[in-house]
Write an enzyme that holds these catalytic residues in place. Structure first.
Site, PDB file in Angstrom:
ATOM      1  CG  ASP A   1      -1.852   1.189   1.277  1.00  0.00           C
ATOM      2  OD1 ASP A   1      -1.601   2.194   0.559  1.00  0.00           O
ATOM      3  OD2 ASP A   1      -2.833   1.121   2.031  1.00  0.00           O
TER       4      ASP A   1
ATOM      5  CD  GLU B   1      -1.148   1.063   9.637  1.00  0.00           C
ATOM      6  OE1 GLU B   1      -2.187   1.227  10.327  1.00  0.00           O
ATOM      7  OE2 GLU B   1      -0.970   0.093   8.873  1.00  0.00           O
TER       8      GLU B   1
ATOM      9  CG  HIS C   1      -4.394  -1.734   3.476  1.00  0.00           C
ATOM     10  ND1 HIS C   1      -3.626  -0.642   3.826  1.00  0.00           N
ATOM     11  CD2 HIS C   1      -4.703  -2.358   4.643  1.00  0.00           C
ATOM     12  CE1 HIS C   1      -3.464  -0.636   5.132  1.00  0.00           C
ATOM     13  NE2 HIS C   1      -4.105  -1.665   5.649  1.00  0.00           N
TER      14      HIS C   1
END
Lengths: 348, 348
Positions: free
Chosen positions: A35, A127, A284
């Site tokens: 991604d 993340e 994604h």
């Protein structure tokens, strides 16, 4: 030939086991690294903060393959603690060694709630975002890490998250409902009686994770919530809610709402935004689609307003529910509650 | 962000509940009706047997939306008993009424093992095939119905099933493994250390349901088993096995085997075959792909031989396992056992 996964009340330990197991397969890591919007925005944000990272201590919460930790070393970090609960941590160790960064990055296997760090961190990078931002709420762990391990005034990357909603007209649904009217021409039997049942099944209360086509979005997305990661508490996440008002671009049949999010990284010149908007390149995360029970006609400037409330499901704290109150034009107020099915991640 | 569904031993009743629930959602019925190869071959086979069906009694095992039952009425059947265990039976009732066939078709809600029919049947029609033919082994129910409700010498549509295997070279796998070597150019970190782990994850022991591209098939498919539905017993299905020998078309790296099936309908002129071969138009069954642990180079006429054994999994009788013994060229004999993951049906 599709087994409907039954939602069931999971004990916390089993929830966590399933959750952490899920990151051991390579596919999700491949998807995340591939991604480019996600990985490159993180890389740019980290490199542009090299003045703040140089010779500093970083905590990477949920480090996975360790890619963000390595970006931090590239930005000059003195030490990175890469905390990862699941067995992908073993791969991170190999990768970090292969990049000769084992002196600077210490992979610590465990949950950030249980591990012990040798020192406080100047910076937290993570993340943590799931579908609809909060699905699988790893944010709780980031906030825990912030309160326990981040030095006062320390930096969090990213440090802001925003949630948006917009009415959409999804043509796929109408095509699928229309299909049952086409059967007679093909096979000589009338199956249009299925369309009502089909609508019930398709317009259900699942949060559908789908890439929404720009053309199907009927208004500018309206922001309904903002989270300041320096201030937000775990308690605040028990209910993330806000009002919204949208004005329809033109005539269409609204049959769903689209929820997307952005996260923002502070940077010297101007902040960097990682956006999952349907108006931006696909990530994604795609978008979270909430189907109404029936479509509603709108014209240009029809006001679509309401309130969104996002909260963890009772079956599993990691599963997000979205309660939607909405009014479309002159229509009376309506409500619908959505949740992500257990198998959504397999179905994507 | 993908929860790995854990295989667990299910008690029979829960297995059945999951199994029958799975057919209540419209998507699977939409997929099956929209599968023109499937639905049209059944329709043609039924209409071409109108001489045998006219004024006769038909039992439709697992009638679903009742489409095959209606084809039988179109072919002149006097009475069709449409046995369906799950709630889709309610939709079948509506559809049949909409087609004014309620006099001729009686929908009976229940499993064929438990329902009581007012009379014996001259014909049994059923679409019982699952992934790799035997996954979700509804064939057991058809055989039960045959032994209990079919008149001696009665017709079964279809009355023959055949299983085939062929070595393939799946380029997607190699692309996915190569991906980890491309990360350094994109992000400046070397992640090639992941490729070994990636191979373990991708070349696993799951039966992958995928459409196989013709170009990737390395030999003529070899038939390894045939089931005569007039004679086969439930006991025979505890192990469906057979030997195979293939000769490679040319030079390639074998990294998987592809299993597909055909079913055959007796017809006045010549039999009608419903094929799920990769050399034929795609069906919703696609093909079952069995990945080897590592690719093996072959050249033209390299002999690929072995034995396949298909049997129900211990965790769930409806889940199929495939044990493969194979020899590629001069390589020594190897073995691998595959099964369909719980969530495969969601992943399709």
């Amino acid at each position: 030939m599709s087994h409907v996964a039954k939602k069931r009340k999971l004990d916390k330990s089993r929830q966590d086991r399933l959750y952490f197991d899920s990151y051991t397969d390579v596919t999700i890591h491949e998807e995340m690294i591939a991604d480019h919007v996600r990985t490159n925005t993180y890389r740019m944000a980290i490199l542009r903060n090299s003045d703040l990272l140089r010779d500093k201590v970083v905590l990477d919460v949920g480090a996975g393959t360790g890619v963000l930790s390595m970006f931090c070393v590239q930005a000059g970090a003195r030490k990175v603690y890469a905390v990862e609960a699941c067995s992908i941590a073993e791969q991170a160790v190999n990768i970090i060694r292969q990049n000769s960064m084992e002196e600077r990055i210490e992979v610590i296997r465990g949950t950030v709630e249980t591990v012990d760090l040798p020192e406080q961190a100047d910076v937290i990078v993570s993340e943590w975002m799931g579908y609809a931002l909060l699905h699988e709420s790893m944010l709780n762990s980031v906030l825990y890490a912030r309160d326990k391990w981040l030095k006062p005034g320390g930096l969090i990357l990213p440090n802001k998250a925003e949630l948006y909603i917009s009415p959409i007209s999804d043509p796929v649904v109408e095509d699928r409902l229309h299909f049952w009217y086409t059967v007679k021409d093909q096979y000589g039997v009338d199956m249009s009686a299925m369309s009502g049942f089909a609508r019930k099944c398709i317009m259900n209360s699942d949060i559908t994770v789908n890439p929404v086509t720009v053309e199907d979005v009927l208004s500018h997305p309206a922001r309904f919530a903002e989270l300041d990661l320096n201030l937000v508490t775990v308690d605040d996440l028990k209910s993330v809610k806000g009002k919204f008002t949208c004005n329809s671009f033109g005539s269409a049949a609204v049959n769903a709402f689209c929820v997307h999010f952005t996260v923002t990284f502070p940077c010297p010149e101007k902040p960097l935004v990682l956006s999952t908007s349907p108006f931006k390149p696909e990530t994604h995360w795609k978008q979270a689609v909430l189907y109404l029970d029936a479509p509603v006609e709108v014209v240009q400037d029809t006001v679509v307003s309401g309130e969104v409330n996002m909260y963890p499901s009772e079956e599993s704290a990691r599963h997000i529910c979205i309660h939607l109150d909405y009014t479309i034009g002159e229509q009376k107020r309506q409500s619908k509650t959505f949740s992500i099915p257990d198998w959504s991640s397999e179905a994507q």
